[in-house]
Enzyme design. Structure first.
Site, PDB file in Angstrom:
ATOM      1  CB  THR A 125      -0.196  10.884  -4.123  1.00  0.00           C
ATOM      2  OG1 THR A 125       0.436  11.640  -3.097  1.00  0.00           O
ATOM      3  CG2 THR A 125       0.655  11.038  -5.389  1.00  0.00           C
ATOM      4  CG  ASP A 126      -1.102  14.900  -0.479  1.00  0.00           C
ATOM      5  OD1 ASP A 126      -0.227  14.056  -0.759  1.00  0.00           O
ATOM      6  OD2 ASP A 126      -1.273  15.326   0.682  1.00  0.00           O
ATOM      7  CD  GLU A 127       4.189  12.424  -1.621  1.00  0.00           C
ATOM      8  OE1 GLU A 127       5.292  12.496  -2.174  1.00  0.00           O
ATOM      9  OE2 GLU A 127       3.940  11.617  -0.709  1.00  0.00           O
ATOM     10  CE1 TYR A 153       4.356   7.502  -5.394  1.00  0.00           C
ATOM     11  CE2 TYR A 153       4.377   9.488  -4.047  1.00  0.00           C
ATOM     12  CZ  TYR A 153       3.725   8.363  -4.506  1.00  0.00           C
ATOM     13  OH  TYR A 153       2.443   8.095  -4.087  1.00  0.00           O
ATOM     14  CE  LYS A 157       0.288   7.654  -7.796  1.00  0.00           C
ATOM     15  NZ  LYS A 157      -0.327   6.298  -7.973  1.00  0.00           N
TER      16      LYS A 157
HETATM   17  P1  NAD Z   1       2.506   0.036  -1.475  1.00  0.00           P
HETATM   18  O1  NAD Z   1       3.892   0.316  -1.931  1.00  0.00           O
HETATM   19  O2  NAD Z   1       2.265  -0.412  -0.082  1.00  0.00           O
HETATM   20  O3  NAD Z   1       1.836  -1.060  -2.430  1.00  0.00           O
HETATM   21  C1  NAD Z   1       1.998  -1.054  -3.810  1.00  0.00           C
HETATM   22  C2  NAD Z   1       1.557  -2.402  -4.352  1.00  0.00           C
HETATM   23  O4  NAD Z   1       1.668  -2.362  -5.779  1.00  0.00           O
HETATM   24  C3  NAD Z   1       2.416  -3.576  -3.865  1.00  0.00           C
HETATM   25  O5  NAD Z   1       1.584  -4.647  -3.496  1.00  0.00           O
HETATM   26  C4  NAD Z   1       3.240  -3.938  -5.082  1.00  0.00           C
HETATM   27  O6  NAD Z   1       3.590  -5.316  -5.145  1.00  0.00           O
HETATM   28  C5  NAD Z   1       2.294  -3.563  -6.219  1.00  0.00           C
HETATM   29  N1  NAD Z   1       3.011  -3.284  -7.466  1.00  0.00           N
HETATM   30  C6  NAD Z   1       4.100  -2.488  -7.630  1.00  0.00           C
HETATM   31  N2  NAD Z   1       4.488  -2.506  -8.912  1.00  0.00           N
HETATM   32  C7  NAD Z   1       3.601  -3.300  -9.581  1.00  0.00           C
HETATM   33  C8  NAD Z   1       3.464  -3.684 -10.949  1.00  0.00           C
HETATM   34  N3  NAD Z   1       4.317  -3.265 -11.870  1.00  0.00           N
HETATM   35  N4  NAD Z   1       2.435  -4.501 -11.276  1.00  0.00           N
HETATM   36  C9  NAD Z   1       1.560  -4.945 -10.330  1.00  0.00           C
HETATM   37  N5  NAD Z   1       1.665  -4.615  -9.033  1.00  0.00           N
HETATM   38  C10 NAD Z   1       2.663  -3.801  -8.661  1.00  0.00           C
HETATM   39  O7  NAD Z   1       1.697   1.370  -1.795  1.00  0.00           O
HETATM   40  P2  NAD Z   1       0.465   2.029  -1.023  1.00  0.00           P
HETATM   41  O8  NAD Z   1       0.974   2.902   0.043  1.00  0.00           O
HETATM   42  O9  NAD Z   1      -0.529   0.979  -0.708  1.00  0.00           O
HETATM   43  O10 NAD Z   1      -0.098   2.978  -2.164  1.00  0.00           O
HETATM   44  C11 NAD Z   1      -1.094   2.509  -3.086  1.00  0.00           C
HETATM   45  C12 NAD Z   1      -1.435   3.628  -4.041  1.00  0.00           C
HETATM   46  O11 NAD Z   1      -1.911   4.757  -3.317  1.00  0.00           O
HETATM   47  C13 NAD Z   1      -0.237   4.120  -4.856  1.00  0.00           C
HETATM   48  O12 NAD Z   1      -0.679   4.375  -6.163  1.00  0.00           O
HETATM   49  C14 NAD Z   1       0.176   5.408  -4.160  1.00  0.00           C
HETATM   50  O13 NAD Z   1       0.761   6.315  -5.071  1.00  0.00           O
HETATM   51  C15 NAD Z   1      -1.162   5.917  -3.662  1.00  0.00           C
HETATM   52  N6  NAD Z   1      -1.130   6.748  -2.451  1.00  0.00           N
HETATM   53  C16 NAD Z   1      -0.478   6.327  -1.329  1.00  0.00           C
HETATM   54  C17 NAD Z   1      -0.509   7.113  -0.174  1.00  0.00           C
HETATM   55  C18 NAD Z   1       0.157   6.660   1.110  1.00  0.00           C
HETATM   56  O14 NAD Z   1       0.180   7.415   2.085  1.00  0.00           O
HETATM   57  N7  NAD Z   1       0.683   5.435   1.205  1.00  0.00           N
HETATM   58  C19 NAD Z   1      -1.190   8.338  -0.181  1.00  0.00           C
HETATM   59  C20 NAD Z   1      -1.846   8.731  -1.354  1.00  0.00           C
HETATM   60  C21 NAD Z   1      -1.812   7.928  -2.477  1.00  0.00           C
HETATM   61  P1  TYD Z   2       6.988   9.042   4.145  1.00  0.00           P
HETATM   62  O1  TYD Z   2       6.277   8.140   5.090  1.00  0.00           O
HETATM   63  O2  TYD Z   2       8.109   8.507   3.328  1.00  0.00           O
HETATM   64  O3  TYD Z   2       5.858   9.705   3.224  1.00  0.00           O
HETATM   65  P2  TYD Z   2       5.968  10.931   2.166  1.00  0.00           P
HETATM   66  O4  TYD Z   2       7.376  11.310   1.976  1.00  0.00           O
HETATM   67  O5  TYD Z   2       5.387  10.313   0.944  1.00  0.00           O
HETATM   68  O6  TYD Z   2       5.136  12.006   2.745  1.00  0.00           O
HETATM   69  O7  TYD Z   2       7.554  10.277   4.978  1.00  0.00           O
HETATM   70  C1  TYD Z   2       6.702  11.100   5.742  1.00  0.00           C
HETATM   71  C2  TYD Z   2       7.550  12.216   6.322  1.00  0.00           C
HETATM   72  O8  TYD Z   2       8.484  11.657   7.261  1.00  0.00           O
HETATM   73  C3  TYD Z   2       8.386  12.945   5.282  1.00  0.00           C
HETATM   74  O9  TYD Z   2       8.434  14.333   5.627  1.00  0.00           O
HETATM   75  C4  TYD Z   2       9.771  12.337   5.437  1.00  0.00           C
HETATM   76  C5  TYD Z   2       9.823  11.965   6.903  1.00  0.00           C
HETATM   77  N1  TYD Z   2      10.666  10.776   7.242  1.00  0.00           N
HETATM   78  C6  TYD Z   2      11.634  10.877   8.262  1.00  0.00           C
HETATM   79  O10 TYD Z   2      11.815  11.942   8.885  1.00  0.00           O
HETATM   80  N2  TYD Z   2      12.376   9.772   8.545  1.00  0.00           N
HETATM   81  C7  TYD Z   2      12.229   8.586   7.874  1.00  0.00           C
HETATM   82  O11 TYD Z   2      12.981   7.609   8.162  1.00  0.00           O
HETATM   83  C8  TYD Z   2      11.220   8.498   6.850  1.00  0.00           C
HETATM   84  C9  TYD Z   2      11.008   7.225   6.100  1.00  0.00           C
HETATM   85  C10 TYD Z   2      10.453   9.625   6.586  1.00  0.00           C
END
Ligand code: NAD
Ligand code: TYD
Length: 339
Positions: A125-127, A153, A157
């Site tokens: 992630t970019d975080e 988090y 990562k």
């Molecule tokens: P999500 O929370 O929707 O899904 C995570 C999945 O991983 C779930 O299906 C969960 O059951 C599974 N999981 C969790 N712990 C596990 C374990 N111990 N063993 C096996 N499976 C397990 O997450 P997402 O948003 O789909 O993100 C997927 C990946 O992409 C993550 O690594 C996250 O850090 C990365 N990512 C997410 C975003 C975003 O905007 N959502 C952006 C950049 C990177």
């Molecule tokens: P989120 O979707 O949790 O992603 P991330 O924190 O990983 O970027 O949140 C996106 C942005 O929205 C973040 O600045 C926090 C804000 N946010 C709210 O303002 N209200 C909410 O209820 C949530 C879940 C997030």
């Protein structure tokens, strides 16, 4: 080609599985997922009977089971999406983030080494770069930006990313890492900003905006992320990190207002609540490297992607209503009661 996809019952992993099965009908995709609160087998219902797809319920931290699966499947590639992914939950309870995101990553890579699996991709992630100030719109995250995390988090990562690079240098495991900006689209768990605002607005519930709503995120439609990973798997240079994002920066408050407008809901639902601890101000990706070296560019504009996403939530009420009726209720009450 056999690809193990971990975390495939979650948001991005499931979208990746759909994309790959469609684009490469000859590939075998094996999904490993623990089915935590964020993983939903119903998400995979459209592919569960596909002969090229197999689902295995397992924890990536469970060495015995992971070893058995890797030995039996002998995949060509492992793509690790499995993670605890929600910043707010990591602030409440960091432990499981360290376990799944760091220990789980090393367990998978150990299995790759033990069974001679040639290729490992880490979805990051970019975080991991921390945040940028709001008054410096000229600054962007490049692959050279130092890791400087804010939340448990993002720290977990970043720890995983460092381990992946260590396994490359120390053991020669053939790795790549992608660091993507915030995704949105179908099957996004309704605890994250965009889906939470959509389902709350549809239920005429309050729309909790943290702080003053000026925090900026760089939004990418999930399919564009999947396409980028596909390109990295096929053309990426081993040992490299690729940033994925699309110069689509938006303030949280503007997104919430846009969702109200699209759904014909009143902005009076918007409620400013206590800010997140350590809240990152701005994320912004410089995608030059993946564009110049691999030819990737985002294809879906935000105006189009958000409409598609809202439409999906309107047409798939059952999916999110099931989630809202389960364990998530307890989290929501706990999380928002003091805000
Ligand atoms: P999500 O929370 O929707 O899904 C995570 C999945 O991983 C779930 O299906 C969960 O059951 C599974 N999981 C969790 N712990 C596990 C374990 N111990 N063993 C096996 N499976 C397990 O997450 P997402 O948003 O789909 O993100 C997927 C990946 O992409 C993550 O690594 C996250 O850090 C990365 N990512 C997410 C975003 C975003 O905007 N959502 C952006 C950049 C990177
Ligand atoms: P989120 O979707 O949790 O992603 P991330 O924190 O990983 O970027 O949140 C996106 C942005 O929205 C973040 O600045 C926090 C804000 N946010 C709210 O303002 N209200 C909410 O209820 C949530 C879940 C997030």
């Amino acid at each position: 080609m056999k690809i193990i996809v971990t975390g495939g019952a979650g948001f991005i992993g499931s979208n990746f599985i759909f994309y790959m099965l469609e684009k490469y009908p000859e590939y075998n995709i094996i999904c490993i997922d623990k089915l935590t609160y964020a993983g939903n087998l119903s998400t995979l219902k459209s592919v569960i009977n596909n002969p090229k797809f197999r689902f295995i319920k397992a924890d990536i931290c469970d060495r015995g089971t992971i070893d058995k699966v890797f030995e039996e499947v002998q995949p060509d590639i492992v793509v690790n999406f499995a993670a605890e992914s929600h910043v707010d939950r990591s602030i409440e309870d960091p432990g499981i983030f360290l376990k799944t995101n760091i220990w789980g990553t090393s367990t998978l890579m150990d299995a790759c080494l033990r069974f001679g699996i040639k290729r490992y991709h880490q979805v990051s992630t970019d975080e991991v770069y921390g945040d940028l100030p709001l008054d410096r719109p000229d600054l962007f995250f490049t692959e050279e930006t130092p890791l400087h995390t804010s939340s448990p988090y993002s720290s977990s990562k970043a720890g995983a990313d460092l381990l992946v690079l260590a396994y490359y240098r120390t053991y020669g495991l053939q790795v790549t890492i992608s660091r993507c900006s915030n995704n949105y689209g179908p099957y996004h768990f309704p605890e994250k900003l965009i889906p939470l605002m959509i389902v709350n607005a549809l239920n005429n519930k309050f729309l909790p905006v943290y702080g003053n709503g000026n925090n900026v995120r760089d939004w990418l439609y999930v399919e564009d992320h999947c396409k980028a990973i596909d390109i990295i798997l096929h053309q990426g240079k081993i040992g490299e990190v690729y940033n994925i994002g699309g110069h689509n920066e938006m303030r949280n408050i503007d997104i919430v207002k846009l969702i109200c407008k699209e759904l014909g809901k009143t902005e009076s639902l918007i409620t400013y609540v206590t800010d997140r601890k350590g809240h990152d101000m701005r994320y912004a990706i410089d995608p030059k490297k993946i564009h110049n070296e691999l030819g990737w560019l985002p294809e879906t504009r935000f105006t189009e992607g958000i409409k598609k996403t809202i439409k999906w939530y309107l047409e798939n009420r059952e999916w999110w209503e099931d989630i809202l009726s389960g364990e998530y209720q307890n989290y929501y009450k706990k999380m928002y009661k003091n805000k």
